[in-house]
Design an enzyme around this catalytic site. Structure first.
Site, short mmCIF file in Angstrom:
data_model
loop_
_atom_site.label_atom_id
_atom_site.label_comp_id
_atom_site.label_asym_id
_atom_site.label_seq_id
_atom_site.Cartn_x
_atom_site.Cartn_y
_atom_site.Cartn_z
N GLU A 295 -1.45 -10.57 1.54
CA GLU A 295 -0.12 -10.13 1.10
C GLU A 295 0.90 -11.26 1.26
OE1 GLU A 295 0.73 -6.40 3.03
OE2 GLU A 295 -0.99 -5.41 2.12
N GLU B 25 -7.90 -4.09 0.98
CA GLU B 25 -7.20 -3.20 1.93
C GLU B 25 -6.77 -1.97 1.16
OE1 GLU B 25 -4.42 -5.21 4.45
OE2 GLU B 25 -3.10 -3.49 4.56
#
Length: 802
Positions: A414, A494
């Protein structure tokens, strides 16, 4: 890398070794710390020394503090400035050796000195590193003094980091000619069921300028020597690389079901005398990712069912312990998982040893940030990325590339550099990082991307072998079409982020709870900081387990998923503010007790018969209750209340379980019966519990090793006079140990329990359960643990220490 998992084979090999080599360097340390965030050197020096054994985490010793600069993301536990000291004496026989100190990890900004000589600084708190001590050492009975300084200025992390020398330390004695640390690289470029070509590249440091020979012996999974390779080295003072090859007939392939391991023992001889011995575990397997069909291991399709795991061990903090990690992996394996993502940093080496042995497919991740700050953690790794990323990434790959459990590398999670459209910084960094990996290893590279627009810079770099998708489950159907088109495979790096507190249920169960933020949860959340364990709560950016699983099972091009998370972890207690101090994401709570969703996964991904009913059966008479049943290997489930059937239900279409919603509670018995072709497969009963009457203590292993590392875990249940768990019991449990051991830590799984982990005398039960972690004192004998609570019958367990 050198295997640190003590298989019988390794012990056998080491027993024949006349050359003293690598040994743990964890005992005999002194420590002091100042937990102020100012990193005041004078304040630190004024603190008294106290003895500690490594691995050690000084933050977990602190009280939970709402004013801690770590914030509740860092579990409201302080960091600060710490110093470690160790004095040691070397035998004169070590004078002609090269001696190194190896740190598996120090959090963070560590600086090391030996006898007043500065050896170096490593900012990254998760990386392993070594220094040579040889030029600065004293012999002839003189003391050597090692100093290690660690700075943990907060906030620098989005989760609990821990502080100090929280992983193992090793003293490594080598001859003047030796195998470099992480100096072997074993690859299997050609593999079939009938044969496997094994390449063994070994980097040798030659300081003798004499005739040198490398002997490498391959041992099979049973410890039998099957081949010895001999290679004479050029007479050359310096570093050289040696390639040895062997073809294994009918190899024992490594897989998640049969994780077979080979061992290569490298012996360096100078003029026939052994100078160094280096051991490397490896596995033989081949795999590939297909964009349309998913993942294949040894030519068989395999769905990767994984969990993201942070590095803390609950009540033990960040201080690593092999048995505690093994217990976590055993619990996750029991629910059908076969994958681990090391979120979001290089793991302890021992975790990968366990994954090798137990059969997990690992996504091995290096960085959570690159060059840009992330989520208001101003002291994070972005301060050091430019100077240190190449060294840190290189060392990570070199250390871990021999592990057969490692199937892919992740260079980021991220990352803010994803976004920016025409901003090329993210693309350039992605290409640079992937190039570093590819110089050292040929496994695929991915990254966790939570920005799902086609101007994502990591995607546009073209460098990633696998596109890792974080969340955005409603877009999974569009992958490869309008979203991230191309020929790259996809993996869910994820996903989910469902929220739950073990044993707590908010009804109605079909009302989804997703709070936008802290202000919202403060108004409408639960005053006791709990989350519902039905499939009806998740983070706002995420999904429930049910929502994610249905889509994952539907699309074969989704090669795998790593759910967030396997266990609850310290820090990041989304969505609550302090006093919540640990996460709600886990399928298993922080004490290691499964939540209900554990059995949902188990029913889907294991062949073992499952019939799990939720919630408990202690409510107010007449109250409307929703009942969910997770089951497998059966056509239908029939539910009974006090022996009266309330109906039969089967899974329809893509259902993962069945619901009996809107039942009126009657005290007594709730029973579920699963049937296949009319025959009973399983039945399970939940009874209304009466008042708490006694305690039941049960230990996971009755016999442990006498070292300081083996830990038995004792589960304490609060039950009524008939043995039924009291589902809302919160009695204060008091613990007393006699014999050759002590209590290492206590826990109960409650995310907002502020009792310090340094308290090893008492802790409340939570929803009927408590946990005691016991540690042997180093002597053989017996450990007796007695657990008591006012007004309840106590319980005692006895553990043999061998």
């Amino acid at each position: 890398m050198m295997s640190r998992f003590y298989l019988a084979l390794i012990l056998l090999v080491c027993a024949t070794n006349s050359f003293a080599q690598k040994s743990k360097f964890n005992d005999g340390w002194l420590f002091k710390a100042d937990t102020a965030n100012s990193l005041n050197e004078k304040a630190l020096q004024a603190k008294p020394w106290r003895p500690v054994a490594l691995p050690h985490d000084w933050s977990i010793e602190q009280p939970f503090d709402g004013n801690s600069p770590s914030g509740n993301r860092g579990a409201a536990l302080r960091g600060g400035l710490g110093m470690y000291q160790k004095e040691f004496i070397l035998n004169n026989a070590d004078k002609n050796k090269r001696i190194f100190i190896v740190f598996d990890g120090v959090y963070m900004n560590s600086t090391v000195w030996i006898n007043g000589h500065k050896l170096g600084t490593r900012p990254f708190g998760y990386i392993s590193f070594e220094y040579e001590l040889t030029p600065h050492l004293k012999f002839n009975g003189q003391k050597n003094t090692l100093l290690v300084r660690a700075e943990n200025k907060q906030p620098n992390s989005r989760w609990y980091s821990g502080s100090g020398i929280y992983r193992n330390v090793w003293l490594d004695r080598r001859g003047n000619t030796f195998v470099k640390n992480w100096g072997t690289y074993i690859s299997t470029p050609q593999v079939s069921r009938h044969s496997a070509l094994v390449n063994i590249e070994t980097k040798i440091v030659d300081a003798n300028n004499q005739q040198t020979e490398l002997q490498t012996t391959i041992y099979d999974k049973n410890g039998k020597a099957i081949k010895t390779l001999v290679q004479a080295l050029a007479v050359n003072s310096g570093e050289q690389s040696v390639l040895q090859q062997v073809t294994l007939a009918n190899p024992d392939l490594w897989s998640v079901e049969t994780p077979n391991l080979y061992t290569a023992v490298s012996r360096v001889l100078v003029n026939g005398k052994e100078q160094h011995r280096y051991t490397t575990s490896f596995g033989v397997r081949h795999f590939y990712f297909d964009q349309q069909k998913g993942f294949f291991l040894n030519d068989k399709p395999v769905k990767i069912i994984g969990a993201c795991m942070h590095h803390d061990l609950g009540a033990l903090g960040a201080a690593i312990n092999v048995r505690a990690m093994e217990r976590q992996l055993q619990i996750l394996k029991g629910m059908g998982l076969n994958g681990i993502r090391t979120s979001h940093n290089p793991p302890a080496p021992e975790l990968l040893d366990l994954c090798d042995k137990m059969g997990f497919i690992v996504m091995n991740e290096t960085f959570d940030v690159w060059s840009r700050d992330k989520e208001n953690t101003p002291y994070n790794y972005s301060l050091y990325f430019k100077e240190w990323h190449e060294k840190d990434l290189t060392d990570h790959i070199l250390r871990d590339r021999n592990h057969p459990s490692v199937f892919m590398w992740s260079v980021g999670n991220e990352i803010p550099e994803q976004q920016g459209g025409k901003d090329t910084v993210g693309r350039n960094i992605t290409r640079a990082l992937v190039n570093i990996v590819k110089r050292l290893d040929n496994r695929p590279v991915t990254a966790g991307m939570n920005y799902t627009q086609n101007d994502n810079n990591l995607y546009l770099s073209g460098a990633l072998d696998i596109l890792g998708i974080n969340y955005h489950h409603k877009q999974w159907e569009d992958l490869g079409k309008n979203l991230f088109p191309g020929n790259k495979p996809y993996i869910l790096a994820e996903n989910t982020s469902a929220l739950a507190t073990r044993g707590h249920y908010d009804m109605p169960s079909d009302s989804i709870r997703r709070w936008a933020g802290i202000k919202d949860i403060t108004k409408t959340g639960n005053p006791d900081y709990t989350m519902s364990a039905y499939e009806n709560a998740s983070a706002p950016w995420a999904s429930t387990n049910e929502e994610a699983l249905k889509l994952f099972l539907k699309y074969p091009y989704l090669s795998g998923m790593y759910l967030w998370t396997g266990f609850d972890y310290l820090g990041e207690p989304t969505p609550y503010p302090f006093p919540a101090r640990s996460s709600y994401f886990g399928i298993v709570d922080i004490a290691g007790f499964p939540k209900d969703s554990y059995y949902l996964y188990k029913s889907v991904f294991t062949k073992e018969n499952v019939l799990h009913v939720l919630p408990h059966w202690n409510w107010t008479p007449g109250q409307v209750i929703d009942v969910h049943v997770y089951f497998n290997n059966a056509d239908e489930v029939e539910l009974f209340v006090n022996n009266q059937s309330v109906g039969k239900k089967s899974k329809q279409a893509d259902d993962l379980f069945v619901r009996f919603n809107g039942l009126k509670f009657e005290p007594g018995e709730l029973k579920a019966v699963s049937r296949k072709n009319g025959n009973v497969v399983m039945q399970t009963v939940k009874r209304t519990a009466g008042k708490a009457y006694r305690l039941v203590a049960a230990v996971d292993r009755n016999t442990i090793n006498a070292d300081h590392e083996d830990l038995p875990f004792v589960k304490i249940s609060v039950v009524d006079k008939d043995g039924n768990l009291v589902p809302d019991a919160n009695n204060t449990l008091r613990y007393r140990v006699q014999g050759t051991g002590k209590i290492r830590a206590l826990d109960n799984g409650y995310q907002a329990d502020l009792e310090p982990y340094s308290n090893t005398s008492y802790r409340k039960a939570y929803n009927g359960l408590g946990l005691a972690i016991i540690q042997a004192s180093g002597q053989k004998g017996k450990i007796s643990l007695q657990v008591s609570s006012e007004g309840l019958q106590p319980s005692t367990v006895t553990i043999d220490v061998k």
